[in-house]
Design a protein around this motif. Structure first.
Motif, short mmCIF file in Angstrom:
data_model
loop_
_atom_site.label_atom_id
_atom_site.label_comp_id
_atom_site.label_asym_id
_atom_site.label_seq_id
_atom_site.Cartn_x
_atom_site.Cartn_y
_atom_site.Cartn_z
N ARG A 1 -5.12 6.11 -59.65
CA ARG A 1 -5.19 5.48 -58.43
C ARG A 1 -4.04 4.57 -57.96
O ARG A 1 -4.07 4.43 -56.81
CB ARG A 1 -6.56 4.47 -58.91
N LYS A 2 -3.45 4.03 -58.82
CA LYS A 2 -2.24 3.04 -58.53
C LYS A 2 -1.17 4.01 -57.81
O LYS A 2 -0.43 3.54 -56.86
CB LYS A 2 -1.52 2.54 -59.63
N LEU A 3 -1.01 5.24 -58.20
CA LEU A 3 -0.06 6.31 -57.85
C LEU A 3 -0.54 6.79 -56.41
O LEU A 3 0.40 6.89 -55.29
CB LEU A 3 0.09 7.53 -58.68
N LEU A 4 -1.68 7.20 -56.24
CA LEU A 4 -2.36 7.69 -55.19
C LEU A 4 -2.83 6.89 -53.91
O LEU A 4 -2.76 7.03 -52.68
CB LEU A 4 -3.30 8.75 -55.31
N GLY A 5 -3.16 5.61 -54.27
CA GLY A 5 -3.77 4.66 -53.39
C GLY A 5 -5.20 4.71 -53.03
O GLY A 5 -5.90 5.51 -53.19
N ASP A 6 -5.75 3.42 -52.69
CA ASP A 6 -7.09 3.44 -52.45
C ASP A 6 -7.40 4.09 -51.19
O ASP A 6 -8.68 4.62 -51.01
CB ASP A 6 -7.38 1.86 -52.14
N ASN A 7 -6.42 4.31 -50.12
CA ASN A 7 -6.96 4.99 -49.10
C ASN A 7 -7.25 6.48 -49.29
O ASN A 7 -7.98 6.93 -48.47
CB ASN A 7 -5.52 4.58 -47.95
N TRP A 8 -6.38 7.06 -50.25
CA TRP A 8 -6.72 8.45 -50.71
C TRP A 8 -7.94 8.33 -51.33
O TRP A 8 -8.68 9.52 -50.93
CB TRP A 8 -5.59 8.89 -51.81
N VAL A 9 -8.44 7.37 -52.16
CA VAL A 9 -9.90 7.34 -52.73
C VAL A 9 -11.03 7.53 -51.69
O VAL A 9 -12.04 8.20 -51.62
CB VAL A 9 -10.01 6.38 -53.62
N ARG A 10 -10.61 6.47 -50.74
CA ARG A 10 -11.58 6.31 -49.55
C ARG A 10 -11.91 7.60 -48.80
O ARG A 10 -13.09 7.95 -48.33
CB ARG A 10 -11.40 5.27 -48.62
N LYS A 11 -10.80 8.22 -48.56
CA LYS A 11 -10.90 9.52 -47.53
C LYS A 11 -11.59 10.58 -48.30
O LYS A 11 -12.55 11.32 -47.65
CB LYS A 11 -9.34 10.05 -47.43
N ARG A 12 -11.53 10.43 -49.74
CA ARG A 12 -12.38 11.69 -50.30
C ARG A 12 -13.82 11.45 -50.41
O ARG A 12 -14.49 12.23 -50.38
CB ARG A 12 -11.67 11.91 -51.65
N SER A 13 -13.97 10.16 -50.57
CA SER A 13 -15.13 9.89 -50.63
C SER A 13 -16.22 9.87 -49.43
O SER A 13 -17.13 10.18 -49.50
CB SER A 13 -15.49 8.09 -50.84
N GLY A 14 -15.46 9.87 -48.31
CA GLY A 14 -15.83 9.95 -47.04
C GLY A 14 -16.27 11.76 -47.05
O GLY A 14 -17.20 11.91 -46.42
N GLN A 15 -15.26 12.43 -47.48
CA GLN A 15 -15.75 13.64 -47.48
C GLN A 15 -16.80 14.07 -48.17
O GLN A 15 -17.72 15.09 -47.72
CB GLN A 15 -14.25 14.65 -48.02
N VAL B 1 -12.19 12.54 -57.67
CA VAL B 1 -11.97 11.15 -57.08
C VAL B 1 -12.43 10.31 -58.48
O VAL B 1 -11.72 9.05 -58.87
CB VAL B 1 -13.00 10.91 -56.09
N GLN B 2 -13.19 10.77 -59.34
CA GLN B 2 -13.54 9.86 -60.54
C GLN B 2 -12.65 9.91 -61.45
O GLN B 2 -12.15 8.71 -62.14
CB GLN B 2 -14.75 10.43 -61.15
N LYS B 3 -11.74 10.94 -61.63
CA LYS B 3 -10.63 11.01 -62.42
C LYS B 3 -9.41 10.11 -61.88
O LYS B 3 -8.80 9.42 -62.60
CB LYS B 3 -10.07 12.52 -62.71
N VAL B 4 -9.29 10.14 -60.46
CA VAL B 4 -8.10 9.39 -60.06
C VAL B 4 -8.90 7.78 -60.06
O VAL B 4 -7.88 7.03 -60.59
CB VAL B 4 -8.01 9.54 -58.54
N LYS B 5 -10.02 7.30 -59.74
CA LYS B 5 -10.43 5.90 -59.87
C LYS B 5 -10.34 5.56 -61.39
O LYS B 5 -10.21 4.29 -61.45
CB LYS B 5 -11.74 6.04 -59.23
N ASP B 6 -10.68 6.31 -62.58
CA ASP B 6 -10.82 5.80 -63.61
C ASP B 6 -9.31 5.86 -64.50
O ASP B 6 -9.46 5.92 -65.60
CB ASP B 6 -11.74 6.66 -64.59
N SER B 7 -8.53 6.04 -63.73
CA SER B 7 -6.81 6.20 -64.47
C SER B 7 -5.96 5.61 -63.63
O SER B 7 -6.11 5.00 -62.56
CB SER B 7 -6.73 7.51 -64.72
#
Length: 649
Positions: free
Chosen positions: A503-517, A494-500
């Motif tokens: 995030r634009k490619l995978l989307g905020d919804n993807w990040v929220r889902k993994r944070s929930g996990q 998640v951090q690698k996605v958020k810091d690069s």
């Protein structure tokens, strides 16, 4: 036939004579024919009676001019028996006056031959042809020598200094994992390597390949050789010298002549260096060497477009083909994931260069070869990406990370894909035709519709990584460590996605889902690890109220809690949670559950044991002690509680 006599005065007579000569000369006939015609004219008009004297005088003048020009040429001829011929060894550039005299002599003979003035005299014509042959041989040698002497050595350091670099970083990581995943890890200051991406030459870069003072001399010689119909020899001399000079430039840039078989035998580290040099060499070849060569051909051969074109093609072909041969060798070589970035760099630089090749080179064979190598590199990049996807999916190392740390596979893949984002545009064009590969993705339909081909493949790749990590987590017998491992790894993703740009490619919804996990795994960790300890602090089974509870049961409860806590402390101080925020949040979550329960239990029942003997044997810790001990968890250094009781500070 009577001769007509008319009196017009001396001036009119001169005009008639000149007109007669001009008429005959314009007919472009051999010398003896012209003389016969002028003699016939003189029989019609007595003003032309002295034409014979003029003809003889003209012949003498032509002979004198020819002899003088021939003498100059012979004087510089190395094979001549003339005692002055030793002067041929004098450097042309060191004797500009004599060089100018020599060129004038060549012009004189060419003019006499073209003017048809000596065509009827076989002896002089033979001498003229011999003189021209000598002159052209001499000029060809001088042309070649001037080119060689005035070639400017390539200043590679200056060119490298003008290359703007963007460095993408990764470092080797040690871990129990297949060797194909060993080269990527976290960047650190002591052990890092860099992947240069997007290096470009400054826009204002212009380099002289030949000393500017020599260009005019070369043009003067080329003009005479072309006028003498020795353009083939001139082009050959030019292209031979400049071809060797370009080969030398490639050597300076680190590109050596190698067969496909030789390239494919090179070890990866050495090959990586060669690929890096090749990328720089292509940029410099196109922007500096070929553009400079084109400019030089235009200056020296500006009188003939066809000669300029032939000369440039002949000169540039060898250099371009040498670069393309290396590109082809890499493209058809063994595919492995670490090569992908260099292959993509090679693809990008060749794609840019191809536009310049097609503008500068008219050699269809070379341009088609360049297109073929570009296609092969694109195909190699796609194939290597697929190879990487399969490696991630099929990586089956069975030894679990001892302390629940981030797996090398996770570090490798996320650093890898983070670097790949810089190639999004290229990968989107290459993967556009392979969208079937992304079938089976689990995502919102609307999200998939708006995703680029590369984003879909990234989603599939990270899904494969997550599935692999889930399988690896099952190697842990301890359920709590299973949760720590997954929390560490998913948070890292998640951090690698958020810091690069990921995030634009995978989307905020993807990040929220993994944070929930991650939150779910944190809850599972608490339940799996602390339930037994918390059970020791419950009232059930103690037998009575806080005043008359069984002391035996209380002692057993405190002993059990102490044992649970000490075991957890011993084990979990050795577990590693690298992220400071996650580490702190876990400690707070534990503290919020354990400390209030312990404080409450101790408040209700502690007094019944504290008044008795050996109370410290059972009530070993205060709530503050426990809070302090919790700060030691997840640091990766196993600790043991030896003392009976730690006083709170």
């Amino acid at each position: 036939m009577a001769t007509t006599t008319t009196s017009f005065g001396a001036g009119g007579e001169d005009r008639v004579m000149a007109t007669a000569q001009q008429i005959v000369k314009s007919l472009n006939t051999p010398k003896e024919v012209r003389e016969d015609m002028l003699l016939i004219f003189s029989s019609f008009d007595n003003r032309l009676s002295n034409i014979t004297d003029l003809i003889n005088e003209d012949s003498r003048s032509i002979g004198v001019r020819f002899n003088a020009a021939e003498k100059v040429i012979l004087r510089w001829d190395s094979s001549s028996s003339n005692p002055d011929a030793s002067r041929h060894s004098l450097p042309w550039e060191d004797s500009p006056d004599e060089a100018a005299e020599y060129l004038s002599a060549v012009d004189e003979i060419l003019e006499l031959v073209v003017d048809m003035s000596i065509r009827s005299d076989n002896e002089i014509m033979d001498r003229a042809e011999t003189a021209i042959q000598m002159a052209m041989s001499r000029l060809e040698d001088e042309f070649r020598l001037i080119l060689i002497r005035n070639t400017v050595p390539l200043d590679a350091e200056r060119l490298y200094g003008s290359i703007r670099r963007v460095s993408l970083s990764f470092a080797a990581n040690e871990g129990e994992i297949g060797e194909e995943f060993e080269s990527f890890g976290e960047v650190d200051s002591e052990r890092g390597c860099f992947h240069e991406r997007g290096a470009s030459l400054g826009d204002d870069l212009c380099v002289d390949l030949i000393n500017a003072d020599a260009v005019m001399e070369l043009k003067e010689i080329a003009d005479r050789m072309i006028r003498s119909r020795y353009e083939k020899e001139c082009v050959q001399a030019y292209s031979n010298v400049r071809r060797d000079a370009l080969d030398e430039c490639l050597m300076i840039l680190g590109v050596e002549k190698s067969s496909i078989e030789e390239v494919q035998k090179i070890e990866w580290k050495a090959l990586d260096e060669k690929m890096k040099k090749w990328i720089r060499a292509v940029k410099i070849t196109v922007r500096v060497l070929l553009s400079g060569e084109k400019r030089l051909c235009d200056q020296i051969f500006n009188g003939s477009d066809s000669i300029k074109e032939i000369c440039f093609n002949e000169t540039a072909k060898g250099c371009v083909m040498q670069l393309l041969n290396f590109g082809e060798a890499v493209a058809i070589g063994k595919r492995s994931s670490e090569k992908l970035f260099r292959i993509l760099d090679m693809y990008d630089v060749l794609a840019d260069a191809l536009l310049d090749f097609e503008m500068m080179l008219t050699d269809e064979f070379v341009c088609n070869e360049a297109k073929g190598v570009l296609f092969a590199l694109g195909d190699a990049a796609k194939g290597t990406f697929v190879e990487f996807e399969n490696d991630v999916k099929n990586e089956t190392s069975k030894k679990p990370m001892q302390n629940g740390e981030i797996h090398p596979l996770t570090r490798y893949v996320m650093n890898y894909v983070k670097l790949l984002v810089d190639y999004s545009e290229t990968l989107n064009s290459l993967l556009e035709s392979d969208e079937d590969e992304a079938d089976g993705l689990q995502s919102e339909d609307s999200e998939l519709e708006t995703m680029t081909p590369f984003a879909k493949r990234l989603l599939l790749l990270i899904s494969s990584l997550e599935s692999n990590l889930e399988e690896k987590s099952k190697l842990y017998e301890d359920g709590a460590l299973h949760c720590i491992f997954l929390m560490n790894n998913i948070l890292y993703i998640v951090q690698k996605v958020k810091d690069s740009e990921l995030r634009k490619l995978l989307g905020d919804n993807w990040v929220r889902k993994r944070s929930g996990q991650i939150r779910q795994y944190a809850t599972s960790y608490l339940r799996s690890c602390w339930t037994k300890a918390l059970y020791c602090l419950k009232d059930e089974g103690i037998g009575g109220s806080s005043n008359n509870a069984s002391k035996v049961a209380l002692k057993e409860r405190f002993k059990s809690f102490n044992a649970c806590f000490e075991e957890i402390y011993r084990i979990q101080t050795g577990w590693k949670v690298p992220d400071p925020q996650l580490r702190e949040e876990l400690r707070i979550s534990i503290s919020e559950k354990v400390i209030p329960a312990y404080r409450s239990f101790m408040g209700r029942f502690g007094s019944q044991l504290e008044s008795g003997r050996h109370a410290g044997k059972y009530i070993k810790y205060t709530p503050e002690d426990l809070e302090n001990y919790l700060l030691d968890l997840f640091e990766g250094s196993p600790l043991v509680l030896h003392h009976m009781r730690r006083k709170s500070s």
